[in-house]
Structure formats: structure tokens, C-alpha cells
Write a protein that holds these residues in place. Structure first.
Motif, PDB file in Angstrom:
ATOM      1  N   GLY A   2       0.915  -1.393   0.032  1.00 33.58           N
ATOM      2  CA  GLY A   2       0.075  -0.118  -0.089  1.00 33.58           C
ATOM      3  C   GLY A   2       0.929   1.310   0.124  1.00 33.58           C
ATOM      4  O   GLY A   2       0.615   2.366  -0.532  1.00 33.58           O
ATOM      5  N   ASP A   3       1.832   1.234   0.836  1.00 32.97           N
ATOM      6  CA  ASP A   3       2.807   2.454   0.780  1.00 32.97           C
ATOM      7  C   ASP A   3       3.535   2.745  -0.496  1.00 32.97           C
ATOM      8  O   ASP A   3       3.812   3.866  -0.957  1.00 32.97           O
ATOM      9  CB  ASP A   3       3.850   2.347   2.080  1.00 32.97           C
ATOM     10  N   ALA A  11       4.215   5.298  -6.100  1.00 36.70           N
ATOM     11  CA  ALA A  11       3.932   5.020  -7.484  1.00 36.70           C
ATOM     12  C   ALA A  11       2.995   5.763  -8.009  1.00 36.70           C
ATOM     13  O   ALA A  11       2.792   5.665  -9.382  1.00 36.70           O
ATOM     14  CB  ALA A  11       4.219   3.673  -7.847  1.00 36.70           C
ATOM     15  N   GLY A  12       1.903   6.342  -7.251  1.00 37.81           N
ATOM     16  CA  GLY A  12       0.809   7.083  -7.922  1.00 37.81           C
ATOM     17  C   GLY A  12      -0.566   6.068  -8.173  1.00 37.81           C
ATOM     18  O   GLY A  12      -1.400   6.686  -8.584  1.00 37.81           O
ATOM     19  N   ARG A  13      -0.357   5.104  -7.764  1.00 38.80           N
ATOM     20  CA  ARG A  13      -1.352   3.989  -7.927  1.00 38.80           C
ATOM     21  C   ARG A  13      -2.113   4.092  -6.536  1.00 38.80           C
ATOM     22  O   ARG A  13      -2.218   3.043  -5.899  1.00 38.80           O
ATOM     23  CB  ARG A  13      -0.738   2.684  -8.227  1.00 38.80           C
ATOM     24  N   LEU A  14      -3.137   5.241  -6.399  1.00 42.07           N
ATOM     25  CA  LEU A  14      -3.595   5.479  -5.174  1.00 42.07           C
ATOM     26  C   LEU A  14      -5.013   4.501  -5.023  1.00 42.07           C
ATOM     27  O   LEU A  14      -4.887   4.139  -3.861  1.00 42.07           O
ATOM     28  CB  LEU A  14      -4.040   6.914  -5.102  1.00 42.07           C
ATOM     29  N   ARG A  15      -5.487   4.192  -5.989  1.00 42.03           N
ATOM     30  CA  ARG A  15      -6.690   3.321  -5.780  1.00 42.03           C
ATOM     31  C   ARG A  15      -6.277   1.892  -5.263  1.00 42.03           C
ATOM     32  O   ARG A  15      -6.675   1.307  -4.290  1.00 42.03           O
ATOM     33  CB  ARG A  15      -7.681   2.855  -6.939  1.00 42.03           C
ATOM     34  N   GLN A  16      -5.022   1.224  -5.973  1.00 43.29           N
ATOM     35  CA  GLN A  16      -4.531  -0.033  -5.454  1.00 43.29           C
ATOM     36  C   GLN A  16      -4.165  -0.031  -3.878  1.00 43.29           C
ATOM     37  O   GLN A  16      -4.045  -0.801  -3.222  1.00 43.29           O
ATOM     38  CB  GLN A  16      -3.419  -0.244  -6.465  1.00 43.29           C
ATOM     39  N   ARG A  20      -2.006   8.646   4.799  1.00 45.26           N
ATOM     40  CA  ARG A  20      -1.047   9.355   4.110  1.00 45.26           C
ATOM     41  C   ARG A  20      -1.718   9.187   2.608  1.00 45.26           C
ATOM     42  O   ARG A  20      -1.231  10.021   1.773  1.00 45.26           O
ATOM     43  CB  ARG A  20       0.348   8.575   4.148  1.00 45.26           C
ATOM     44  N   THR A  21      -2.145   7.971   2.451  1.00 42.36           N
ATOM     45  CA  THR A  21      -2.655   7.741   0.921  1.00 42.36           C
ATOM     46  C   THR A  21      -3.936   8.707   0.693  1.00 42.36           C
ATOM     47  O   THR A  21      -4.131   9.124  -0.551  1.00 42.36           O
ATOM     48  CB  THR A  21      -3.228   6.474   0.795  1.00 42.36           C
ATOM     49  N   HIS A  22      -4.841   8.911   1.838  1.00 42.42           N
ATOM     50  CA  HIS A  22      -5.877   9.821   1.402  1.00 42.42           C
ATOM     51  C   HIS A  22      -5.538  11.471   1.389  1.00 42.42           C
ATOM     52  O   HIS A  22      -6.099  12.084   0.536  1.00 42.42           O
ATOM     53  CB  HIS A  22      -6.908   9.814   2.752  1.00 42.42           C
ATOM     54  N   LEU A  23      -4.449  11.554   2.055  1.00 41.93           N
ATOM     55  CA  LEU A  23      -3.807  12.790   1.992  1.00 41.93           C
ATOM     56  C   LEU A  23      -3.069  13.153   0.586  1.00 41.93           C
ATOM     57  O   LEU A  23      -3.348  14.328   0.009  1.00 41.93           O
ATOM     58  CB  LEU A  23      -2.787  13.049   3.300  1.00 41.93           C
ATOM     59  N   ALA A  24      -2.401  12.065   0.250  1.00 43.99           N
ATOM     60  CA  ALA A  24      -1.972  12.275  -1.347  1.00 43.99           C
ATOM     61  C   ALA A  24      -3.129  12.445  -2.128  1.00 43.99           C
ATOM     62  O   ALA A  24      -2.986  13.048  -3.324  1.00 43.99           O
ATOM     63  CB  ALA A  24      -1.089  11.175  -1.673  1.00 43.99           C
ATOM     64  N   ALA A  25      -4.221  11.687  -1.821  1.00 46.13           N
ATOM     65  CA  ALA A  25      -5.386  11.799  -3.011  1.00 46.13           C
ATOM     66  C   ALA A  25      -6.142  13.191  -2.867  1.00 46.13           C
ATOM     67  O   ALA A  25      -7.239  13.410  -3.375  1.00 46.13           O
ATOM     68  CB  ALA A  25      -6.184  10.707  -2.606  1.00 46.13           C
ATOM     69  N   GLY A  26      -5.885  14.172  -1.756  1.00 44.62           N
ATOM     70  CA  GLY A  26      -6.446  15.170  -1.610  1.00 44.62           C
ATOM     71  C   GLY A  26      -7.837  15.107  -0.545  1.00 44.62           C
ATOM     72  O   GLY A  26      -8.406  16.081  -0.411  1.00 44.62           O
ATOM     73  N   GLY A  27      -7.749  13.943   0.100  1.00 44.62           N
ATOM     74  CA  GLY A  27      -8.786  13.921   1.154  1.00 44.62           C
ATOM     75  C   GLY A  27      -8.257  14.010   2.622  1.00 44.62           C
ATOM     76  O   GLY A  27      -7.855  13.217   3.299  1.00 44.62           O
ATOM     77  N   VAL A  85      -5.257  -2.681  -1.173  1.00 45.99           N
ATOM     78  CA  VAL A  85      -4.405  -3.418  -0.171  1.00 45.99           C
ATOM     79  C   VAL A  85      -4.274  -3.213   1.209  1.00 45.99           C
ATOM     80  O   VAL A  85      -4.291  -4.155   1.963  1.00 45.99           O
ATOM     81  CB  VAL A  85      -2.740  -3.566  -0.855  1.00 45.99           C
ATOM     82  N   GLN A  86      -4.223  -1.721   1.534  1.00 43.38           N
ATOM     83  CA  GLN A  86      -4.340  -1.340   2.842  1.00 43.38           C
ATOM     84  C   GLN A  86      -5.513  -1.529   3.565  1.00 43.38           C
ATOM     85  O   GLN A  86      -5.540  -2.190   4.771  1.00 43.38           O
ATOM     86  CB  GLN A  86      -4.065   0.084   3.115  1.00 43.38           C
ATOM     87  N   GLU A  87      -6.532  -1.772   2.990  1.00 44.39           N
ATOM     88  CA  GLU A  87      -7.988  -1.962   3.615  1.00 44.39           C
ATOM     89  C   GLU A  87      -7.780  -3.363   3.923  1.00 44.39           C
ATOM     90  O   GLU A  87      -8.325  -3.974   4.961  1.00 44.39           O
ATOM     91  CB  GLU A  87      -9.231  -1.542   2.749  1.00 44.39           C
ATOM     92  N   GLN A  88      -7.439  -4.344   2.691  1.00 42.83           N
ATOM     93  CA  GLN A  88      -7.335  -5.606   3.194  1.00 42.83           C
ATOM     94  C   GLN A  88      -6.390  -5.905   4.606  1.00 42.83           C
ATOM     95  O   GLN A  88      -6.718  -6.852   5.461  1.00 42.83           O
ATOM     96  CB  GLN A  88      -6.637  -6.507   1.833  1.00 42.83           C
ATOM     97  N   ALA A  89      -5.339  -5.377   4.475  1.00 41.97           N
ATOM     98  CA  ALA A  89      -4.126  -5.480   5.610  1.00 41.97           C
ATOM     99  C   ALA A  89      -5.049  -5.169   6.896  1.00 41.97           C
ATOM    100  O   ALA A  89      -5.116  -5.801   7.764  1.00 41.97           O
ATOM    101  CB  ALA A  89      -3.141  -4.820   5.295  1.00 41.97           C
ATOM    102  N   LEU A  90      -5.656  -3.952   6.939  1.00 44.01           N
ATOM    103  CA  LEU A  90      -6.390  -3.614   8.098  1.00 44.01           C
ATOM    104  C   LEU A  90      -7.400  -4.377   8.599  1.00 44.01           C
ATOM    105  O   LEU A  90      -7.428  -4.739  10.112  1.00 44.01           O
ATOM    106  CB  LEU A  90      -7.061  -2.008   7.984  1.00 44.01           C
TER     107      LEU A  90
END
Length: 980
Positions: free
Chosen positions: A855-856, A861-866, A896-903, A870-875
Motif C-alpha cells: 500500500g505504501d 508510484a501514484g497508484r492510489l486506488r490500489q 497518508r494515501t488519503h492525504l496524497a489523494a486530496g482527502g 491493499v491497505q484496507e485488506q491488511a487493516l
């Protein structure tokens, strides 16, 4: 998120009168025979004519005469055994005492057998017709040792000397100087040749020194008797010989000066003072004390009280005035620091008793004398000093009755009026000092029972008591446990003794010297004195000599003073069980030992260990900085280790270390099970109750925090002792603790110490697991190239061993480090290999970690949806297992991923959840990372003030853990707009 090898998150002084400058034979000024006159049993006369039975000569070459004929006492060591038994006549001497007395440190291979052989030889010499195994007539066996039975108390010349000395002093007190002179002369005539001649061993040497002092003191008493009889020339001749022989003793100089003055030779009396001053300056670098200085001034002004009639008048005028009696030792010319302690002791004036305790060499007597000299004007009626010899080589402790006799004499009570019973003497002493403003220094007390009868009844009298034991039974208004000096004061003391110029030229080396001395005043003084008397030495040279721990105690010795000898007196006062506990503490590799560890070390239950440890605390051989945790001074630890080597065999020492390592391994393994329950490998099974059991994760972490400093030394000790499997397992089981607390440098130190043991065992998996741990720690310290090297070496070993789970874990960690190095594609490849391997071997825990790490990487790599998928699966997997710490790590990644996506809003929600999980799991390093993330989210949301607060919290944790992240946060705080 890192994985482990299985894919885991990774002489007596008595009252000397001011107006009787010569001291007084009745005062006994350090003389032999501490008991009162007439109290020693014995036959009439000197016993020299005894021819029947066994008689012994000790005040010259050692001889035994049986019915008037010399007995061949055998070889030197056999004579040494005989000498100990003869000096301790009619007393059972313990075998251990005999061994210490005859050999000291230079023990033979079988000392008990040697003692038995020498005793048998003495029996053959003394009783040649004795039937085997029959009770001996002279040398008798007892369960604990041996006893020499003599037919008469006067059967040794030593006993006759003591009796004659006592009778002579009694004659002085009774006003019979002619009888005293005769008795003193007979006692001194018993010496012939070298005292205890032909006898080796430490006991004989100590007794020689003591007898030399007793002989000197009695000769001084005889010279004083001549002075009192008006035989000034004879007194001057004898005093001159005594002063020439012992130029640092002030009493013979005082006798000589007084005799010369009374003989009308004032100029010669003053010249004698100059000779005394020159000797003191040459040998000590000091002027004579107040006794000689005051006497010189009185001679200069022709004080009439110095003449026989004037002295009598002065004595009569001073009858009943204790203030005419002063006997305080000279204040140390190099007394340094201790301002707070001086103030506390001085505050005891008007409050009664101040008890000062502390370890050997810490400066108790120096402090007491210094304060007593400062308080002299506030205690005008009497100022007296008594050495109670609680810990004096070759001297038994002074009895309360004997001390009371000296004190009563010191305040003017005639000898014939002193009662025989101790309680009556104590009552008279209290009455004598009632209402007086007196100061009494009771130095070197053995226990409360020795001190209590000597206490005045009035609080107007100040009593300073010093002891190596905590006098918990003494009703003291002020109690002070004296510690070592602060660093600055220890350096000042070193400079005062060694010379300020030499020390100022090498300040760093001087600091290293006082640290090697453990800041102990006695050690600092001895080291400084050695430097002062060796002009060719530099401070750095002395530092290097003290740096070798095995010989440090040998370096801290000068003439009759040594740190080791001071410690030995305290050690020998312990009982056998306490001695064993103390010795085995020398095996412990750390500075502070817990109660449970000490119990394991000695193979005792906790209750028995606690009792012994508390006894060592009371004897000032051990400190208890926190309840249930004990600390040995560095020099005491060295002494304990040396005594362990002398007394306990190598098998006993290794067994003690084995028990200790087993205790720690069992306890750390149990703690690790709470910190990382999903780990695959555990330490070897330990017996039930071998370690401490913890109720929860918090309790385990608290214990690990307290014990942190001992882990690396313990692993090193286990490895040096050949306990290779325990060494590497102990390091391995500390993974969860080091990771949770962020102790990266400790992690590296422990694993580096353990890695050679794994290699010696040829255990590939053990080596691989330790290499993985090293890689994780170096990764967190941002030593990425080194971490990659560790991981690649571990990966090769895992593949050689065919351990697929471990291979997956190494790939996970390698991917994490490659990510930090900006090598994203390689990192993704490693994590995907790890995920596939974990799925192939059905390792769901490893799978979840690989998913979280992917997930990190997908986010990078900019593959935010992926990344989110994978992080939701791990969680979900971590929540299913209740892994709060790993849950916090994944939540941090989601934020961190949501922040990168503007959320930013969703990022804040996940960030808060991550912080809660990390705090609940005790993940301090993760706490700092998430607080840093929250601050950046706050800044993104336009909340610079809240961001600043989060960064400050993050910085506090990062600095506490010495994390590289701290530098990043400081830069961000500097870049924050003013007022934000």
C-alpha cells in the motif's frame, strides 16, 4: 512495516587535656590494653619464671617452651598457624579466619587441607605421645576450627605485657608514679628482637604493626611518668629517642618540649618544635597540629601553667570544668565540597545526635572532624574524639565500658572514682555532662549497641557518630547517608592533593581518573597522592593505569592505605550467606540488579535474597536507588568479583551466571510473547517459575525498561562463557521491546554481540534472524546501504536453510529499505515476491504485512486506488487478530494515501485512529511518526497553530528516542510561518 525472520513487524585517640600537653599516661593515648586496670586475669608477677607446661614468646622471634625446653614449631607457615592460635589463646579460631590470617590472597590449592596438615604437625611437636584421635592437651579441635589451650593466662609474653601495661596505668591514676615506672619498664623489657620474628602472613604483619604502636605508646607513658617525677633530663632523653623513631607522632615531641622547658632549656624546647615541624613538612607537606603549635606558643610566652606547680594550680582551678579538655584530630587540609552535608550536620547542634553512615572510604570521619572543628566555638565545654574501632585492622571494637572509662578520665574524673559496671559508668558520664555544651565525635562505630551507652543525657551536647552500618536503632535527630562526591568536587579534591598545576594541564585525563575512582574520596586521594609523589608520571599515564579494570584495585593503594583493604574490613564483618551474596553480585554484568535477578543469581527464593540484600544495604556494601533494585559501586563490584575469584570455584561462578542467564531468557521470552504473540520462534523451554510472569503488555514493557541497561552486558557475558545458544536467543527475544521503544542503537549492540555465537553454533537460521534484526535497526537509523547488505546476507541464509516464511520476511524488509532509497520499482518487486511466498505457505500474518507495505509503495508510484485496496485488506486482517500496533501502522498508511489523494478530512480521521492505536500499543516511535503526519494534515487544512502543537509533541518523543526524524521536525518548525 518491517518483518522479522518470519514476516513479523519488525591508633585509638582519647581525651588529651589542653593544660596537660603531654597527653597523660592515664589517658592511654593509643596504648595497649584497652580495658581498665586490674581487670585482666593472670598470675602475680610477670610470669617469666614459669617452667612447667607450655609458655609462648611472641614479642620477639616466636618460640614455644614445653617444661622449659624449646619446641621445634616447624616450617614458616606452620609457625604462622601457631602464632594465630597463640595470640587468640583459649579462643576457637575459625578455619576460614586461619586461612585468611596465614595466606591472605595467596591461597594454596587446598587451604583447608594445608591447615589440617599444619595443625597435625603442631600436635606432634607439642604432644609427641598423644594417642591418635584423642582430645589434644594444647591444640584442641572444634566443629568450626581450633583452639590453643594454655595452662595460665600469663603463659604468653604478650599477655604479660598487656597486664603490666594495665597495672602501670592504674598506678598512674592512683598517684604512684614510682610503681608505674617499674611496671612500664618490666613490660617494655619483654620485647626482644623482631616481634613475631620468622612468621609470614597478613595476620602477623598486622599484629607487628599493632604491637609496634602499643610499645611506642607505653614508652611514651613511661617518659611521661619520668616527667611527672621531675626527672626532666631522663624524660627528655627518652622522649628524644621516641620522637626520632616516630617523627610524625606528636606526643613524644610534646613530652620532649615540656621536659626541656621544665629543665630550663627554653631555646632547646623551641628547637625541638622546629625539628618536629621540619619532619612533618617533609613527610606530609603539613605543619604540626594544634597540640604542638599551642605548646610552642605557651613556651614562647613562658606560660606559668607549664611549670609543675603552675600545672597543678591550673588543674585544681579547672576541676569540674570539662571545657579544659579538647581532643579533636586535625581538620583535613584538603577538605573539599560537601556544603549541603556540612550544613545538615551543623544543624544538629542543640538537637542531640547526628548519625553519619556510608561505604568505606566515602569520607565519614573527614566530614565529622571538619564539622566538629567548625563548631568548636559553639561547644566550649568539651570537644572529644573517640575511635571505636568498628572496622580497624587487627583491632577488636572498643567496648562501651572501656570507652566510658576513657571519656570519664578525659573530663577529669579520677580513676579511683570510676565505677566498674558499664551502666554505672554511663550514668556518671551523663551526670558529668548534664547542662554542658560539649561535642563528642564517636568515630567508626560498629553498631547502635556500642554507641548508646556513650550518649550524654542532654541535648545541649552534640554527638557526631560515624559508622559503615546504617544505625537504624539509634534515636538520631539527624541521619545522613554519605554518598560519593559530585564530579566537580572529586576533581577539586584530586587537584588539591595532586597539585593544581599538573591537573590543570590535563583536565580531560584528570576527569577520567576521578571517574575510574568511582568519585570515592579515599580512591581519589590515593590516586592523587601517587601522582604527587611520582613527578615522572603524567595524569594521562595514571589514567591509563587505572583503565585496566582487573588491576584498578591494585593501583589504588599507597603505603598503609588501600581501597581494597577498606572494603575487606566491611566484607569480613558479614555472615557467610551475606558474603556469598556479595561475591556473586560481582558476577552480575550490569550496574543495577533487581531482586528477582539477584535471587536467581544466588539460587535463592525471593524472600531469602531480599533479607541478604537488605543486610548488605545496612552495611553500606550495596545501594538501593529504587525499591527492589540494587546498585554496587564500581570499585565494590571489582572487589566482589575479585573475592568471588578467590573464594568460589570456576564451577560455582559459571553456575551462578547460568542461573542468571536462564532467568533473563525465560523472562524476556515471556515478555516478547506479549509484545509479539504471532512470532514463530521462541526460546528453549524454561522450567516453570524460571522467570518473572507479566499480567499484560504494559507490565512487560515496564520491566524491560527497568532492565534495559543490562541486556547488552549480559549477552556479552553469556557469549564469553560459551552459552552461545542462550546468547543469540536472548538478543532475538528483545526484538519487540527494541522496536516498541525505538532503541535502535541498543538493538544493534545486542545483535552484534550475539551474532558470533550464532556463527559458532553453525546455525544458519539463528544468523539470518539476527542479520534481519540488524537490518531493521539500521533501516530506522537511515543507514540504508548497510541495512540492504544485512538483508541480502540474511536472504541467502534463509534460502540455504529452506525457510520460506523467513525468506518472505526478508523480502518484505528489503523492499521497505529500497523504498526509502527511492528505488520504488525494485521495492515493489520485493514486496510482491514476499506476498506470493506468504500466500504459498499460508502465512496470513506475513501476507497482511506485505499488503500493508505494498500500500505504501503503490502510493509512492501514484497508484492510489490500489494503495487503498491493499491497505484496507491488511487493516481487516490486523483487526481480526487484535494487533493494535500493526493496526496503527496501517491506519497511518491509509491517512497518508488519503492525504496524497486530496482527502485531508479522511486523512485526519485515519490519522487520529492511528495515533490512538500506537499509543495504546506502546509504539513510541510510531507515535512520533503519526504526530508528524497529523501536523502536516493540519497544515494542509490551514491550521498552522494546531500543526505546531502536533510537531512539538512529535519532537519531544523523537528526541527522547534519539530518532533521525527529530531533525526533520525541527526543520519543519523553523519553516512554519511566524504566528502560525
Amino acid at each position: 512495516m518491517d518483518a522479522d525472520g518470519r514476516c513479523r513487524g519488525g591508633g585509638e585517640r582519647w581525651g588529651a587535656r589542653v593544660d596537660d600537653v603531654t597527653g597523660g599516661a592515664g589517658a592511654g593515648a593509643g596504648g595497649a590494653g584497652a580495658g581498665g586496670a586490674g581487670t585482666r586475669p593472670g598470675a602475680d608477677g610477670d610470669g617469666g619464671g614459669l617452667r612447667d607446661g607450655l609458655t609462648v614468646h611472641l614479642l620477639g622471634p616466636v618460640r614455644a617452651l614445653l617444661d622449659g625446653r624449646d619446641v621445634a614449631l616447624g616450617p614458616p607457615l606452620q609457625r604462622a598457624v601457631f602464632t594465630v592460635l597463640a595470640v587468640r589463646r583459649d579462643q576457637v579460631v575459625d578455619r576460614g579466619e586461619l586461612i585468611d590470617a596465614v595466606w591472605g590472597e595467596a591461597l594454596p590449592g587446598n587451604p583447608e587441607g594445608a591447615v589440617h596438615t599444619y595443625v597435625a604437625g603442631l600436635r606432634r611437636a607439642l604432644e609427641p605421645v598423644r594417642v591418635r584421635r584423642s582430645p589434644g592437651r594444647f591444640v584442641q579441635s572444634h566443629p568450626s576450627g581450633y583452639r590453643l589451650v594454655l595452662p595460665d593466662a600469663a603463659a604468653t609474653d604478650l599477655a604479660r605485657f598487656e597486664r603490666l601495661a594495665d597495672e602501670g596505668r592504674a598506678a598512674v591514676r592512683a598517684g604512684r608514679p614510682d610503681a608505674a615506672e617499674r611496671l612500664f619498664g618490666e613490660a617494655l623489657a619483654l620485647f626482644h628482637g623482631s616481634v613475631l620474628g620468622g612468621v609470614p602472613g597478613p595476620f602477623a604483619q598486622v599484629r607487628r604493626d599493632w604491637l609496634a604502636g602499643a610499645r611506642q605508646s607505653l614508652a611514651e607513658d613511661r617518659a611521661e611518668v619520668l616527667l611527672r617525677q621531675g626527672r626532666y633530663r631522663e624524660a627528655a632523653d627518652e622522649a628524644r629517642l621516641l620522637a626520632d623513631g616516630e617523627p610524625l607522632r606528636e606526643r613524644p615531641w610534646a613530652l620532649l618540649m615540656t621536659a626541656l622547658y621544665r629543665d630550663g632549656r627554653q631555646a632547646e624546647a623551641l628547637a625541638a618544635y622546629e625539628r618536629a615541624r621540619a619532619a612533618s613538612a617533609e613527610l606530609l607537606g603539613l605543619d604540626p597540629g594544634p597540640l604542638l603549635g599551642g605548646l610552642r606558643q605557651r613556651i614562647v610566652v613562658a606560660d606559668p601553667a607549664l611549670l609543675p606547680d603552675g600545672g597543678a594550680e591550673a588543674a585544681a582551678a579547672g576541676a569540674g570544668r570539662p571545657g579544659r579538655w579538647v581532643d579533636l584530630p586535625r581538620d583535613a587540609g584538603h577538605f573539599t565540597g560537601r556544603a549541603a552535608e556540612v550544613a545538615r550536620v551543623a544543624a544538629a547542634v542543640g538537637r542531640g545526635v547526628c548519625a553519619i553512615d556510608g561505604m568505606a572510604g566515602v569520607g565519614k570521619t573527614t566530614l565529622a572532624v571538619h564539622v566538629a572543628q567548625r563548631l568548636a566555638e559553639r561547644c566550649p565545654d568539651a570537644r572529644l574524639y573517640v575511635d571505636l574501632h568498628g572496622h580497624t585492622p587487627g583491632r577488636p571494637p572498643v567496648t562501651a565500658a572501656a570507652a566510658l572509662e576513657r571519656l570519664l578520665l578525659a573530663v577529669g574524673v579520677p580513676g579511683e572514682r570510676i565505677p566498674a559496671a558499664e551502666e554505672d559508668r554511663a550514668a556518671l558520664w551523663r551526670a558529668r555532662l548534664a547542662g554542658q555544651r560539649a561535642l563528642l565525635v564517636l568515630d567508626n562505630a560498629v553498631d547502635t549497641g556500642q554507641v548508646r551507652p556513650l550518649l550524654p543525657g542532654s541535648v545541649s551536647c552534640l554527638v557526631l557518630v560515624t559508622s559503615r552500618r546504617r544505625l537504624t536503632g539509634l534515636d538520631a535527630s539527624v541521619s545522613l547517608s554519605l554518598g560519593v562526591l559530585p564530579l566537580e568536587e572529586a576533581q577539586a579534591l584530586f587537584a588539591a592533593v595532586a597539585g593544581p598545576e599538573r591537573v590543570a594541564a590535563e583536565p580531560a585525563a584528570a576527569e577520567a581518573v576521578v571517574r575510574a575512582c568511582g568519585l570515592l574520596p579515599l580512591a581519589v586521594q590515593i590516586a592523587a597522592a601517587r601522582l604527587r609523589h611520582r613527578p615522572a608520571w603524567t595524569v594521562a599515564h595514571l589514567r591509563d593505569r587505572l583503565a585496566v579494570e582487573e588491576r584498578r584495585l591494585d593501583e589504588l593503594a599507597a603505603e598503609d592505605r588501600s581501597v581494597e583493604a577498606a572494603f575487606a574490613l566491611s566484607y569480613r564483618a558479614l555472615d557467610a550467606a551475606e558474603r556469598r551474596m556479595f561475591r556473586l553480585l560481582g558476577v552480575f554484568p550490569g550496574a543495577v540488579v533487581g531482586l528477582d535477578a539477584a535471587a536467581a543469581l544466588c539460587g535463592l527464593d525471593v524472600v531469602a535474597a531480599d533479607r541478604l540484600l537488605q543486610g548488605l544495604v545496612d552495611c553500606q556494601l550495596l545501594d538501593e536507588p529504587h525499591p527492589g533494585r540494587y546498585r554496587l559501586h564500581d570499585l565494590l563490584r571489582a572487589y566482589a568479583a575479585r573475592e568471588c575469584g578467590r573464594t568460589d570455584g570456576d564451577a560455582d561462578r559459571r553456575a551462578a551466571l547460568g542461573r542468571l542467564v536462564g532467568f533473563y531468557l525465560a523472562t524476556v521470552d515471556g515478555a516478547e510473547q506479549l509484545l509479539r504473540p504471532q512470532r514463530l520462534d521462541r526460546a528453549d523451554a524454561a522450567p516453570p517459575g524460571a522467570g518473572v510472569a507479566f499480567a499484560d503488555r504494559a507490565a512487560a514493557l515496564a520491566w524491560l525498561d527497568a532492565e534495559r541497561a543490562v541486556f547488552a552486558p549480559l549477552i556479552g557475558a553469556a557469549a564469553r562463557d560459551g552459552r552461545d545458544r542462550q546468547a543469540w536467543q536472548l538478543a532475538r527475544c528483545l526484538w519487540g521491546f527494541f522496536e516498541a521503544r525505538g532503541h535502535w542503537t541498543d538493538w544493534i549492540a545486542c545483535h552484534e554481540l550475539a551474532l558470533p555465537s550464532a556463527r559458532l553454533l553453525g546455525d544458519r537460521l539463528a544468523q539470518a534472524r539476527l542479520l534481519v534484526g540488524l537490518g531493521v535497526a539500521e533501516h530506522h537509523l537511515r543507514h540504508y546501504e548497510s541495512a540492504v547488505g544485512r538483508y541480502r546476507a540474511a536472504l541467502a541464509l534463509m534460502r540455504e536453510a529452506g525457510f520460506r516464511n523467513g525468506e518472505a520476511g526478508v523480502l518484505t524488509n528489503l523492499g521497505n529499505t529500497l523504498r526509502r532509497m527511492g528505488r520504488t520499482a525494485e521495492a515493489i518487486d520485493c514486496q510482491e515476491q514476499s506476498l506470493a511466498t506468504c500466500q504459498a505457505v499460508a502465512d496470513q500474518a506475513g501476507e497482511s504485512i506485505a499488503l500493508a507495505n505494498l500500500g505504501d509503495l503503490y502510493r509512492d508510484a501514484g497508484r492510489l486506488r490500489q494503495s487503498l485496496d491493499v491497505q484496507e485488506q491488511a487493516l481487516a486482517m490486523f483487526r481480526k487478530w487484535g494487533e493494535r500496533r500493526w493496526e496503527g501502522s496501517v491506519l497511518d498508511g491509509l491517512a497518508r494515501t488519503h492525504l496524497a489523494a486530496g482527502g485531508a478530512e479522511q486523512a485526519l480521521v485515519h490519522g487520529r485512529e492511528a495515533l490512538e492505536c500506537r499509543c495504546a500499543g506502546g509504539d513510541r516511535a510510531g507515535e512520533a511518526e503519526t504526530l508528524d503526519l497529523l501536523a502536516r494534515i493540519r497544515l494542509e487544512r490551514g491550521e498552522p497553530g494546531t500543526a505546531r502543537e502536533d510537531w512539538r509533541r512529535a519532537l519531544a518523543v523523537a528526541e527522547e528516542l534519539d530518532m533521525p526524524l527529530a531533525g526533520d521536525i525541527r526543520r519543519r518548525l523553523r519553516e512554519l510561518p511566524p504566528g502560525g
